[in-house]
Design a protein around this motif. Structure first.
Motif, PDB file in Angstrom:
ATOM      1  N   PRO A  56      -5.794  -1.292  -3.515  1.00 10.13           N
ATOM      2  CA  PRO A  56      -4.964  -1.630  -2.357  1.00 10.13           C
ATOM      3  C   PRO A  56      -4.886  -3.134  -2.098  1.00 10.13           C
ATOM      4  O   PRO A  56      -5.647  -3.930  -2.664  1.00 10.13           O
ATOM      5  CB  PRO A  56      -5.668  -0.908  -1.210  1.00 10.13           C
ATOM      6  CG  PRO A  56      -7.087  -0.769  -1.657  1.00 10.13           C
ATOM      7  CD  PRO A  56      -7.022  -0.581  -3.136  1.00 10.13           C
ATOM      8  N   PHE A  57      -3.982  -3.480  -1.228  1.00  4.41           N
ATOM      9  CA  PHE A  57      -3.761  -4.872  -0.820  1.00  4.41           C
ATOM     10  C   PHE A  57      -5.063  -5.510  -0.348  1.00  4.41           C
ATOM     11  O   PHE A  57      -5.841  -4.924   0.398  1.00  4.41           O
ATOM     12  CB  PHE A  57      -2.735  -4.897   0.307  1.00  4.41           C
ATOM     13  CG  PHE A  57      -2.426  -6.265   0.853  1.00  4.41           C
ATOM     14  CD1 PHE A  57      -1.455  -7.058   0.265  1.00  4.41           C
ATOM     15  CD2 PHE A  57      -3.091  -6.746   1.984  1.00  4.41           C
ATOM     16  CE1 PHE A  57      -1.156  -8.315   0.785  1.00  4.41           C
ATOM     17  CE2 PHE A  57      -2.798  -7.996   2.505  1.00  4.41           C
ATOM     18  CZ  PHE A  57      -1.830  -8.780   1.902  1.00  4.41           C
ATOM     19  N   ASN A 113       0.806  -1.221   0.000  1.00  2.00           N
ATOM     20  CA  ASN A 113       0.000   0.000   0.000  1.00  2.00           C
ATOM     21  C   ASN A 113       0.838   1.269   0.000  1.00  2.00           C
ATOM     22  O   ASN A 113       0.296   2.364   0.172  1.00  2.00           O
ATOM     23  CB  ASN A 113      -0.953  -0.007   1.185  1.00  2.00           C
ATOM     24  CG  ASN A 113      -2.109  -0.967   0.994  1.00  2.00           C
ATOM     25  OD1 ASN A 113      -2.380  -1.415  -0.121  1.00  2.00           O
ATOM     26  ND2 ASN A 113      -2.797  -1.303   2.071  1.00  2.00           N
ATOM     27  N   GLY A 121      -2.433  -6.905  -5.203  1.00  2.00           N
ATOM     28  CA  GLY A 121      -2.008  -5.522  -5.048  1.00  2.00           C
ATOM     29  C   GLY A 121      -0.749  -5.275  -5.852  1.00  2.00           C
ATOM     30  O   GLY A 121      -0.038  -6.226  -6.220  1.00  2.00           O
ATOM     31  N   PRO A 138      -1.442   2.010  -5.604  1.00  2.00           N
ATOM     32  CA  PRO A 138      -1.924   1.358  -4.379  1.00  2.00           C
ATOM     33  C   PRO A 138      -3.255   1.922  -3.878  1.00  2.00           C
ATOM     34  O   PRO A 138      -4.073   1.176  -3.329  1.00  2.00           O
ATOM     35  CB  PRO A 138      -0.797   1.616  -3.374  1.00  2.00           C
ATOM     36  CG  PRO A 138       0.414   1.797  -4.211  1.00  2.00           C
ATOM     37  CD  PRO A 138      -0.060   2.517  -5.430  1.00  2.00           C
TER      38      PRO A 138
END
Length: 391
Positions: free
Chosen positions: A108-109, A28, A118, A104
């Protein structure tokens, strides 16, 4: 105590949650190759973790790209006999990604169905996290058969223009090198890679009105087209040599004979000796004017060396294969990596020992979460067994 009952391996077995937490923070964080601030922000995360676990961290500043970090765990005593005189056991990886700033935030993750997603999650932030935790395990529990160095570079995705010199210096003192690029599906590791040369050809012509004064013009785009055809003809799939002009631009307007044009060339090759032959052929194409009056020049923008497997590297692969609880396959990759630089300096090197992932450089990039701990343990076992393997 055998390595199978080592508290080091037991500690790693309990770290999946902590690994995912560190990986989420890293994914991120922006970190494209040309975003020095972002790549260095990821470096700050690496530094904080390593220092919190008792490792000294040295910074090798980058002028334009991300700094290189060296996390060091000194050896615990006199070394035992081994196959080469170098000391350091090097765990290597790069912090930069190929993605633009803001990626990110856009995606995002996340973890879904046993896979993490991600930007850069597999290539290669998971490998960085794995290296961090393996270093921390040895710092906490001991047992390393020599000094450990975690080398975290910042510009691999663009050919390591600043990182290469740091990597080659590290290779001079490397007993072995484990490069933690993403493992291949099926628990594969990479034992050979192509070399790559990335070039820019620039062509100058002469502008003229394409209707009223056509004959006075000299088309740089016409020359570029001829050169592209000739360069692509150098491809020899049987020898593993490929040429690709992947980006082109040029011209002034649709009604102007083009006064300038350029193309970016990607050369891949297998054998080190093939480089000189193909480069000579490219240079001859650049020197020849298919459209009279044009001028051209060639600039090398980045380069990777091939990863080749000598006897010591084969023994390192055998060691890693035996250290893994799951069957391991050695594969050859057409992609390039920093591992070619260390192998060329004579350091026994194995690549793609990181957690398993796929679809790198794309929005679908994924990581198999279940491989985080087993890959960390395989790396730790391989390190623990270096002396017994004579490496």
């Amino acid at each position: 105590m055998s390595d199978e009952t080592s508290p080091l391996l037991s500690w790693l077995a309990a770290q999946e949650g902590a690994m995912l937490q560190a990986l989420e923070a890293m994914v991120n964080t922006d970190g494209g190759s040309y975003d020095k601030a972002g790549v260095d922000a990821v470096g700050a995360q690496v530094r904080a973790f390593c220092e919190a676990h008792g490792l000294a961290v040295e910074t090798v500043p980058g002028a334009r790209f991300g700094d290189c970090l060296r996390a060091v765990l000194p050896g615990e005593g006199p070394g035992r006999p081994r196959g080469n005189r170098a000391e350091n056991i090097v765990l290597m990886g790069h912090r930069d990604t190929v993605f633009p700033q803001g990626e990110p935030a856009r995606r995002p993750f996340r973890v879904e169905g046993g896979r993490a997603y991600g930007p850069g999650v597999a290539d290669m932030k998971a490998g960085l996290v794995m290296n961090m935790f393996v270093l921390a395990a040895f710092a906490k529990h001991g047992g390393a058969p020599g000094p450990l160095v975690g080398l975290f570079t910042g510009d691999e995705e663009i050919g390591s223009p600043e990182g290469r010199a740091v990597i080659e210096r590290e290779a001079e003192g490397a007993r072995v090198v484990f490069n933690s690029e993403p493992g291949r599906p099926g628990n594969g590791v990479v034992t050979g890679r192509k070399g790559g040369v990335f070039m820019l050809m620039e062509i100058e012509g002469k502008a003229a009105h394409s209707g009223g004064n056509f004959e006075a013009g000299i088309s740089a785009i016409g020359e570029l087209a001829a050169k592209i055809t000739a360069i692509h003809a150098l491809t020899d799939l049987g020898r593993g040599i490929t040429l690709n002009v992947g980006l082109v631009s040029g011209g002034q307007s649709v009604n102007t004979v083009a006064p300038h044009a350029q193309g970016q060339i990607d050369l891949r090759y297998v054998r080190p000796e093939d480089r000189a032959e193909v480069m000579a052929a490219i240079e001859a194409i650049i020197a020849r004017a298919h459209v009279p009056g044009t001028r051209a020049r060639l600039t090398i923008k980045g380069e990777f060396l091939p990863l080749t497997q000598d006897d010591a590297a084969r023994r390192l692969f055998d060691l890693y294969r035996d250290a893994s609880e799951a069957p391991v396959e050695g594969v050859f990759s057409g992609g390039c990596a920093d591992s070619g630089f260390t192998a060329a300096r004579g350091a026994p090197t194995i690549c793609a020992v990181g957690p398993v992932g796929g679809a790198a450089h794309s929005p679908e990039e994924w990581l198999d979460v279940a491989t985080l701990v087993p890959r960390a343990q395989a790396l730790a076992r391989a390190i623990l067994r270096l002396d017994s393997a004579g490496l």
